[in-house]
Design a protein around this motif. Structure first.
Motif, mmCIF file in Angstrom:
data_model
loop_
_atom_site.group_PDB
_atom_site.id
_atom_site.type_symbol
_atom_site.label_atom_id
_atom_site.label_comp_id
_atom_site.label_asym_id
_atom_site.label_seq_id
_atom_site.Cartn_x
_atom_site.Cartn_y
_atom_site.Cartn_z
ATOM 1 N N UNK A 1 10.082 48.350 29.091
ATOM 2 C CA UNK A 1 9.341 48.985 30.186
ATOM 3 C C UNK A 1 8.199 48.062 30.579
ATOM 4 N N UNK A 2 8.162 47.653 31.845
ATOM 5 C CA UNK A 2 7.116 46.779 32.339
ATOM 6 C C UNK A 2 6.429 47.427 33.529
ATOM 7 N N UNK A 3 5.108 47.447 33.500
ATOM 8 C CA UNK A 3 4.331 47.988 34.622
ATOM 9 C C UNK A 3 3.252 46.976 34.992
ATOM 10 N N UNK A 4 3.163 46.644 36.281
ATOM 11 C CA UNK A 4 2.259 45.582 36.706
ATOM 12 C C UNK A 4 1.009 46.094 37.411
ATOM 13 N N UNK A 5 0.697 47.355 37.300
ATOM 14 C CA UNK A 5 -0.525 47.898 37.894
ATOM 15 C C UNK A 5 -1.762 47.203 37.322
ATOM 16 N N UNK A 6 -2.714 46.857 38.195
ATOM 17 C CA UNK A 6 -3.946 46.211 37.712
ATOM 18 C C UNK A 6 -4.888 47.202 37.034
ATOM 19 N N UNK A 7 -4.554 48.488 37.054
ATOM 20 C CA UNK A 7 -5.445 49.500 36.478
ATOM 21 C C UNK A 7 -5.341 49.610 34.963
ATOM 22 N N UNK A 8 -4.266 49.119 34.375
ATOM 23 C CA UNK A 8 -4.117 49.253 32.918
ATOM 24 C C UNK A 8 -5.270 48.580 32.190
ATOM 25 N N UNK A 9 -5.765 47.483 32.706
ATOM 26 C CA UNK A 9 -6.856 46.765 32.050
ATOM 27 C C UNK A 9 -8.220 47.378 32.244
ATOM 28 N N UNK A 10 -8.285 48.529 32.868
ATOM 29 C CA UNK A 10 -9.560 49.197 33.144
ATOM 30 C C UNK A 10 -9.707 50.455 32.286
ATOM 31 N N UNK A 11 -9.548 50.293 30.974
ATOM 32 C CA UNK A 11 -9.822 51.396 30.081
ATOM 33 C C UNK A 11 -8.639 51.997 29.350
ATOM 34 N N UNK A 12 -7.438 51.408 29.500
ATOM 35 C CA UNK A 12 -6.255 52.015 28.890
ATOM 36 C C UNK A 12 -5.675 51.219 27.721
ATOM 37 N N UNK A 13 -6.028 49.962 27.604
ATOM 38 C CA UNK A 13 -5.470 49.176 26.500
ATOM 39 C C UNK A 13 -5.931 49.701 25.152
ATOM 40 N N UNK A 14 -7.219 49.918 24.998
ATOM 41 C CA UNK A 14 -7.749 50.361 23.703
ATOM 42 C C UNK A 14 -7.174 51.714 23.270
ATOM 43 N N UNK A 15 -7.138 52.732 24.154
ATOM 44 C CA UNK A 15 -6.495 53.989 23.737
ATOM 45 C C UNK A 15 -5.014 53.817 23.420
ATOM 46 N N UNK A 16 -4.323 52.930 24.151
ATOM 47 C CA UNK A 16 -2.907 52.689 23.865
ATOM 48 C C UNK A 16 -2.736 52.116 22.463
ATOM 49 N N UNK A 17 -3.587 51.171 22.097
ATOM 50 C CA UNK A 17 -3.526 50.597 20.751
ATOM 51 C C UNK A 17 -3.841 51.648 19.691
ATOM 52 N N UNK A 18 -4.820 52.506 19.987
ATOM 53 C CA UNK A 18 -5.191 53.560 19.045
ATOM 54 C C UNK A 18 -4.048 54.545 18.819
ATOM 55 N N UNK A 19 -3.205 54.742 19.822
ATOM 56 C CA UNK A 19 -2.055 55.638 19.699
ATOM 57 C C UNK A 19 -0.893 54.993 18.946
ATOM 58 N N UNK A 20 -0.998 53.702 18.675
ATOM 59 C CA UNK A 20 0.063 53.013 17.947
ATOM 60 C C UNK A 20 0.948 52.146 18.814
ATOM 61 N N UNK A 21 0.692 52.084 20.114
ATOM 62 C CA UNK A 21 1.479 51.229 20.991
ATOM 63 C C UNK A 21 1.065 49.776 20.789
ATOM 64 N N UNK B 1 -8.580 56.635 35.666
ATOM 65 C CA UNK B 1 -9.352 55.402 35.528
ATOM 66 C C UNK B 1 -10.857 55.615 35.639
ATOM 67 N N UNK B 2 -11.287 56.286 36.677
ATOM 68 C CA UNK B 2 -12.731 56.443 36.874
ATOM 69 C C UNK B 2 -13.352 57.256 35.748
ATOM 70 N N UNK B 3 -12.715 58.366 35.359
ATOM 71 C CA UNK B 3 -13.248 59.192 34.267
ATOM 72 C C UNK B 3 -13.236 58.431 32.951
ATOM 73 N N UNK B 4 -12.245 57.560 32.761
ATOM 74 C CA UNK B 4 -12.105 56.839 31.498
ATOM 75 C C UNK B 4 -13.246 55.871 31.240
#
Length: 299
Positions: A114-134, A84-87
């Motif tokens: 698959x459901x994950x409720x960590x609040x960290x996903x919204x801190x820099x991971x959505x855009x790369x996930x979309x770019x990967x095709x998720x 997260x911090x590096x991202x």
């Protein structure tokens, strides 16, 4: 001296855990990562949470776990905090984390959702996930912003100022939707109030981004999670392909918020002064082009 033993041990524990997962990522063959990505895209439905934390994420996980088709996790390993911090300054670190660690873990989940409720996903991971095709569905979990700020303050977790705040929370110097002028002059409570507002801005922007790509974005108030029938409401809102488990599980009592050990950094603000403190934060917010569009903060 003795007062530093706890934080020192925690820091060492974090470093050892981080090293373990980085070594594991380096040892994972690229072909295996790509195969896991293909399987997740083709076989799994994904649900992630966009929230500030201190907002009922553990309770949400338990509610989702009542649905037989859902594998529900709160903050499982490999944890988003590893990247997260590096991202925040290097989005490629988030993409590498997803491809080499998180996606293989998701692929190993035996359930179709698959459901994950960590609040960290919204801190820099959505855009790369979309770019990967998720194409994950998103739950925008909300709680009163003042209550979020006070809850973190009681724990002594403050953006950019405390070890846990730097590790788990966004800072005003990160690529954010709500810029905050002269933030170093503000109190710890005011920084946390800004952080809760920033999360709300992300929820709105990410909902627009996700729905534009055909994903679901469900806004959910934490108070609704304690109501009877909460799991049934989630099934309907997310159109989950399953029935709820036993009525006993549905009626089980739940805690409103995770109670973590910790002490406030000092005396909590005078309740009569909160309005003025919050108004001072709002006065320092700088309009950002990102806050009025679904554009990613990485662009």
């Amino acid at each position: 001296m003795r007062s530093d033993v706890g934080p020192a041990r925690m820091k060492l524990k974090h470093r050892i855990r981080d090293l373990h997962w980085r070594l594991r990522a380096a040892a994972t063959p690229a072909a295996a990562c790509k195969d896991a990505l293909r399987r997740v895209i083709g076989e799994k439905r994904l649900i992630f949470c966009i929230t500030a934390g201190r907002s009922g994420t553990e309770t949400l996980c338990r509610r989702l776990g009542e649905v037989p088709s859902v594998g529900a996790f709160h903050e499982p390993h490999p944890d988003f905090v590893l990247a997260m911090r590096a991202a925040q300054s290097r989005p490629q670190r988030a993409a590498d984390f997803l491809l080499k660690l998180k996606i293989p873990a998701i692929a190993s989940c035996p359930r179709p959702v698959y459901a994950e409720t960590s609040h960290l996903f919204g801190k820099g991971f959505l855009e790369p996930a979309l770019a990967l095709g998720l194409r994950p569905d998103l739950i925008m979990l909300r709680r009163d912003v003042r209550q979020i700020a006070l809850s973190y303050l009681r724990l002594g977790t403050v953006p950019a100022r405390t070890p846990m705040g730097r590790r788990y929370l966004l800072a005003p110097d990160d690529r954010v939707f709500l810029r905050l002028e002269h933030w170093r002059e503000l109190s710890d409570y005011q920084l946390l109030y800004w952080y809760a507002l920033e999360t709300g801005a992300r929820q709105e922007a990410y909902a627009q981004l996700a729905t534009g790509l055909g994903c679901r974005a469900v806004f959910l108030d934490v108070g609704s999670l304690g109501e009877r029938g909460a799991a049934h409401a989630l099934v309907r809102a997310l159109d989950l392909p399953s029935e709820i488990g036993t009525p006993a599980a549905e009626a089980a009592p739940i805690a409103r918020h995770n109670q973590k050990p910790g002490k406030a950094l000092g005396t909590l603000p005078d309740p009569e002064k909160l309005d003025a403190l919050e108004a001072a934060v709002i006065d320092r917010l700088v309009p950002s082009p990102l806050s009025s569009s679904p554009a990613s903060p990485w662009r």
